[in-house]
Design an enzyme around this catalytic site. Structure first.
Site, PDB file in Angstrom:
ATOM      1  N   ASP A 159      30.676   5.542 104.685  1.00 49.42           N
ATOM      2  CA  ASP A 159      29.482   4.870 105.194  1.00 49.42           C
ATOM      3  C   ASP A 159      28.841   4.046 104.068  1.00 49.42           C
ATOM      4  O   ASP A 159      28.991   4.390 102.892  1.00 49.42           O
ATOM      5  CB  ASP A 159      28.501   5.955 105.690  1.00 49.42           C
ATOM      6  CG  ASP A 159      27.231   5.345 106.265  1.00 49.42           C
ATOM      7  OD1 ASP A 159      27.321   4.278 106.914  1.00 49.42           O
ATOM      8  OD2 ASP A 159      26.156   5.946 106.067  1.00 49.42           O
ATOM      9  N   GLU A 173      78.309   2.709  63.145  1.00 52.17           N
ATOM     10  CA  GLU A 173      79.122   1.502  63.318  1.00 52.17           C
ATOM     11  C   GLU A 173      80.297   1.754  64.249  1.00 52.17           C
ATOM     12  O   GLU A 173      81.304   1.069  64.192  1.00 52.17           O
ATOM     13  CB  GLU A 173      79.604   1.003  61.941  1.00 52.17           C
ATOM     14  CG  GLU A 173      80.557   1.942  61.212  1.00 52.17           C
ATOM     15  CD  GLU A 173      79.855   2.895  60.240  1.00 52.17           C
ATOM     16  OE1 GLU A 173      78.688   3.264  60.507  1.00 52.17           O
ATOM     17  OE2 GLU A 173      80.474   3.269  59.237  1.00 52.17           O
TER      18      GLU A 173
END
Lengths: 455, 455
Positions: free
Chosen positions: B53, B372
């Protein structure tokens, strides 16, 4: 919610009839008049759901359904079998082929649309979690391979109904490692369902002690029971109750009197959706965790702590309390690795991480920046707090040797600690981190095993 | 789908009226008679939606809504304002406070329930993506901070309607960097929407050239337009059309004649939901990617390739083709780091990764195991295929120096390569990997810059 529906029937007038019904409700309808055509169409224009006739020449509906469910790409596509037959044995065959439901011709509109909405709701949620194809493929490597036979093992179920014999029959669907609670009062049932973690809930709509649909609604409205599969038991003469229940979010229904095989097939289907849903969510959560945590120690990783600091800095205004950064580095860690090997080195890293985690409070954060370097972030800290935490870290490690696979059963290590308080509201995390790093360097130069506060 | 609805109104009879309506439809209703009570209840018993409301003493509905939307924990909670007022200025104030919609008392049941279902559908999907709280917090670090003002910038929109002036008005909601296409034919509009990637689609329900609701349905049924926000333009005298449109999955509606501020506020809300949804999905996808890829090179990481091999092994039967594992290691990589520093080392790793990615085919996979060392997985490979790929990797790297920040502008490196074909259908990935590793070791021992096939 609109969706694309594939209608499959070898009799064109049947196709047109369903097409008209669905189209009037604004579903996007595609059609096929044979199993082979249906399978091709599913690949070409993926539907959201399939309405499948059983009696078709060449490939019948059961076989089409089996193939849909066997292909991982379409296993989640809901299938409703639509048939003139209403033999229980056919229903069971269909359900066991993986069909989600069975509607009898002539199809009642309400039942059809309620079923479509209910199955589409589940599918949309699963689609949402599957993300893009590549992601889904990556996540699949995190999933356990699902064994359909396992789905009814070790389940914890709740039966809510007046008839004890019905409860017994439902319980007998599940294997002996399962556990079934039987209740007759819906209020008590809700309480129990919220407290326990059930795998499946069965609710008889003939309940006398209260409104069974309200129980279903409450189960769906609570966060903790929102996702539990609910199956309702309903009289065949009450189709409107089924519709209502499906609209509320009930997953499936079992007709009374209960047929064991049909009930079992339906429970299996729900259990399978549930497990898939849980696995998807689990895999997503696991991958988010993995992205942000260090694999060895379980602490947050550098990636996370960097982002965390950036967002802290963003949200901190002038009135906010200080953030302290505590940088911790293990002294002469290389010696540990060189003397005892990397496995012992890893044991040390793990044990120190555990101790750090015990020391930091809930809202604070311990992370591993890499190698033997750790960062603790303490929010709302005074200088005294921060120094206290830092000193506690130092002494905890210095005073208690670390259990490890060495000849003596442990390793003695110490740590050096640098602490920097946030200088001003404009200081960047990078600059603060740099000051903590410099303080750490001072601690190392000063002889290690000590705490240095940045100026 | 049932859900928990919070009704807020300072007049008890109004609360009871809505409560009765909702409860009859099996929603789980909780109630509050003031803003403060509502905010407390939202924390204690999180609802799925709020009916709010406006005119209340102390804290009015606008302020309650603003507070709900300002708190990140509740910002996604849908709010419908229910009011006796029907002033456009109030509607705009409410929508700008973040309300999702506005219903005028007395509330029409159809409109209320259609709106609830439509907003709940969106909320459920978002809830699903947010996963658990911890995950959501982690993901938040991946999100860009949303600026509400930016939401209507640079948008690509489609307007489908007969009235060019309406189209112009809608286009004027968006900033000048935005682009609007205007069409009057729904068939053409669908085609264009499927081809282009619109941010928002507006459809006038007064369209004369075809059925506008069918266009909305098609947009919702197609995967590529399923998530685009659709807003319909509708006459105030046609409330049933709004209801129908919402049921189809349309996101919101704008009343004709169009009020600029209201249209803009509604577009903003939809844009904000959309952006939040995209960000959540994006963050999830990004974190899954991060979990499975190597941060430096973008290749798959060890974690992913290990799981990938395990699932390949599981799915491979006796009839399957061979899987080849190609292990690649950069020769004397330590020298690169020692001579030029780690930054140059990283450049080399990245460039080699790029070259590997160019060499592997679509269904194959390049990963960095760490340091690597790289692993290429080639499925359905013959010995010749595998050897060809391996040799191409070796020669590609040996023949073309790698551009890097060194005095000469590049670095010359070579790689050693070990290849192992899957031995038998019973060989585990671990054993095959070990054989590839041994072959790699042979290549190193044999003088490096060479390919060795495992026996």
């Amino acid at each position: 919610m609109s969706a694309r529906v594939l209608v499959v029937d070898d009799i064109p007038v049947n196709v047109r009839l369903l097409e008209a019904k669905l189209s009037a409700e604004y579903y996007d309808v595609i059609t096929a008049t044979s199993g082979a055509e249906a399978l091709a169409l599913i690949k070409a224009e993926p539907p959201d759901i399939v309405l499948l006739d059983i009696m078709m020449p060449e490939m019948d509906g059961f076989e089409v359904c089996r193939r849909i469910k066997a292909d991982p790409a379409t296993a989640l596509l809901p299938v409703i079998m639509v048939t003139a037959l209403n033999e229980q044995s056919d229903r069971v065959t269909g359900l066991e082929a993986g069909a989600d439901d069975f509607l009898t011709k002539p199809v009642r509109d309400l039942a059809l649309f309620a079923r479509l909405r209910s199955l589409l709701r589940v599918k949309m949620l699963l689609d949402e979690l599957r993300l893009r194809e590549e992601t889904s493929r990556q996540m699949n490597t995190l999933r356990d391979v699902e064994k359909r036979d396992d789905l009814l093992n070790g389940q914890k179920i709740l039966f809510v109904g007046d008839q004890a014999d019905e409860g017994e029959l439902i319980a007998s669907i599940f294997d002996e490692n399962s556990h079934a609670d039987m209740l007759t009062d819906p209020g008590e049932a809700l309480e129990k369902a919220l407290a326990e973690d059930y795998d499946m809930v069965f609710v008889s709509l003939a309940l006398s002690a209260g409104d069974p649909l309200r129980l279903c609604s409450h189960l769906r409205s609570n966060v903790s029971t929102r996702h539990v599969p609910i199956l309702v038991l309903v009289e065949e003469s009450e189709p409107d109750q089924i519709t209502k229940a499906l609209e509320l979010g009930v997953n499936d229904y079992i007709m009374q009197p209960i047929n064991f095989s049909e009930a079992r097939a339906r429970a299996l289907t729900q259990s399978s959706y549930r497990r898939y849903h849980d696995e998807l969510r689990g895999a997503l959560e696991k991958s988010v965790d993995m992205a942000f945590t260090d694999g060895l120690t379980g602490l947050y990783n550098r990636r996370y702590v960097t982002r965390h600091l950036a967002s802290l800095a963003q949200s901190q205004g002038a009135e906010d309390h200080e953030t302290a950064l505590i940088m911790v580095d293990i002294d002469h860690f290389k010696n540990v690795n060189d003397s005892y090997g990397h496995d012992v080195g890893d044991e040390v890293l793990k044990e120190i991480s555990k101790r750090l985690q015990l020391i930091v409070r809930g809202q604070d954060l311990a992370s591993r920046l890499g190698g033997e370097e750790f960062l603790i972030v303490v929010t709302n800290a005074t200088v005294e707090n921060a120094e206290g935490v830092a000193e506690r870290i130092r002494s905890d490690i210095a005073n208690e040797p670390i259990t490890a696979s060495t000849p003596s059963g442990n390793v003695e290590v110490t740590v050096s600690v640098g602490v920097a308080m946030r200088h001003s509201t404009t200081e960047t995390p990078d600059r603060q981190l740099k000051r903590a790093d410099e303080a750490l360097y001072e601690a190392k130069r000063g002889g290690r095993d000590r705490v240095v506060m940045a100026a």
